[in-house]
Design a protein around this motif. Sequence first.
Motif, PDB file in Angstrom:
ATOM      1  N   MET A 111      26.702  41.118  -5.999  1.00 32.45           N
ATOM      2  CA  MET A 111      27.802  40.158  -5.912  1.00 32.45           C
ATOM      3  C   MET A 111      27.468  38.967  -6.788  1.00 32.45           C
ATOM      4  N   SER A 112      28.431  38.476  -7.536  1.00 34.10           N
ATOM      5  CA  SER A 112      28.170  37.362  -8.450  1.00 34.10           C
ATOM      6  C   SER A 112      28.954  36.127  -8.027  1.00 34.10           C
ATOM      7  N   PHE A 113      28.347  34.961  -8.302  1.00 35.61           N
ATOM      8  CA  PHE A 113      28.933  33.670  -7.949  1.00 35.61           C
ATOM      9  C   PHE A 113      28.910  32.795  -9.201  1.00 35.61           C
ATOM     10  N   ASP A 114      30.072  32.511  -9.727  1.00 35.10           N
ATOM     11  CA  ASP A 114      30.206  31.726 -10.953  1.00 35.10           C
ATOM     12  C   ASP A 114      29.561  30.356 -10.766  1.00 35.10           C
ATOM     13  N   VAL A 115      28.625  30.016 -11.646  1.00 38.12           N
ATOM     14  CA  VAL A 115      27.910  28.742 -11.533  1.00 38.12           C
ATOM     15  C   VAL A 115      28.871  27.560 -11.569  1.00 38.12           C
ATOM     16  N   ALA A 116      29.900  27.648 -12.396  1.00 37.71           N
ATOM     17  CA  ALA A 116      30.828  26.533 -12.548  1.00 37.71           C
ATOM     18  C   ALA A 116      31.594  26.239 -11.266  1.00 37.71           C
ATOM     19  N   GLU A 117      31.648  27.218 -10.362  1.00 38.23           N
ATOM     20  CA  GLU A 117      32.415  27.038  -9.131  1.00 38.23           C
ATOM     21  C   GLU A 117      31.550  27.144  -7.888  1.00 38.23           C
ATOM     22  N   THR A 118      30.232  27.218  -8.044  1.00 42.77           N
ATOM     23  CA  THR A 118      29.354  27.442  -6.891  1.00 42.77           C
ATOM     24  C   THR A 118      28.341  26.323  -6.759  1.00 42.77           C
ATOM     25  N   ALA A 119      28.532  25.486  -5.759  1.00 43.28           N
ATOM     26  CA  ALA A 119      27.574  24.428  -5.448  1.00 43.28           C
ATOM     27  C   ALA A 119      26.692  24.908  -4.305  1.00 43.28           C
TER      28      ALA A 119
END
Length: 267
Positions: free
Chosen positions: A94-102
């Motif tokens: 599963m991937s979590f976009d850095v730009a949207e993941t704090a």
Amino acid sequence: MSHAVRSPDDGMMSDQDHAEPGGAGLPWRIHVPPVSIDERIETDKHVLLWQVRGRSDFTVDGATRGLRAGQALWLPVGTRHAFTTCVNSVLLPMSFDVAETATTLHQPTTIDVDRDLRTLLLAFVQSSYSIIRPSTNIARQILALIEERPVLATSLPMPTTDAALVVAEALRFNPGDERSVEELAESAHASTRTIERAFLAETGMTLRRWRIGNRMEAAAILLRSQTTPDAVARRVGYANTSAFRRVFKGHFGETPGQYIERFRVEL
């Protein structure tokens, strides 16, 4: 004839699932070959790898580690990693976009997947690969469960009435919870009026003010974790970063950027 047995996770498993290769049970009828992935580095996303079945062997930043069924491995952006899945094993990425993941998770971390996390991971996969997409941010809830340092606002007074406390704990768990007051009250089996009155009487704040304070306290924790204001805004429930900056300044008297700079100087 094989009969079904119920696992602790309420899933249905057959006797065949318990048979060992070459053992006295039924022989394996499935065959999922092992897969090897050469070393790679993700530059724009965090990755969570869930070992659903079997085992995988990893090399992470030059160190070896194993992952067994019922565990997941969090790999922050920029982590060098390679791995091999064993025969008849299933590993879900599963991937979590850095730009949207704090997040406060900045190191490779192995996580035990309990029932609640398993449900969220399945919902995340479901929403990623099908048209069945719950109208809520599953990623935020996953992060709340796996972070070593939970993003919890601790300076806010908590209500004492059971129903209001249920709402407060839900919002502390997920500051970006997008549910309306009516939906939150319904989840606590109480009326909106009961919840609103309890917050005002027991915390000295309206639910709206308490909710904003909770979001801003959580945002401050995330900003101190070297996360961009844009990603923090999304984590605490603001689709519009400008609105987040305005509310943050109203709460702390300084912009998120000024807060980050001050925090760095104090360090």
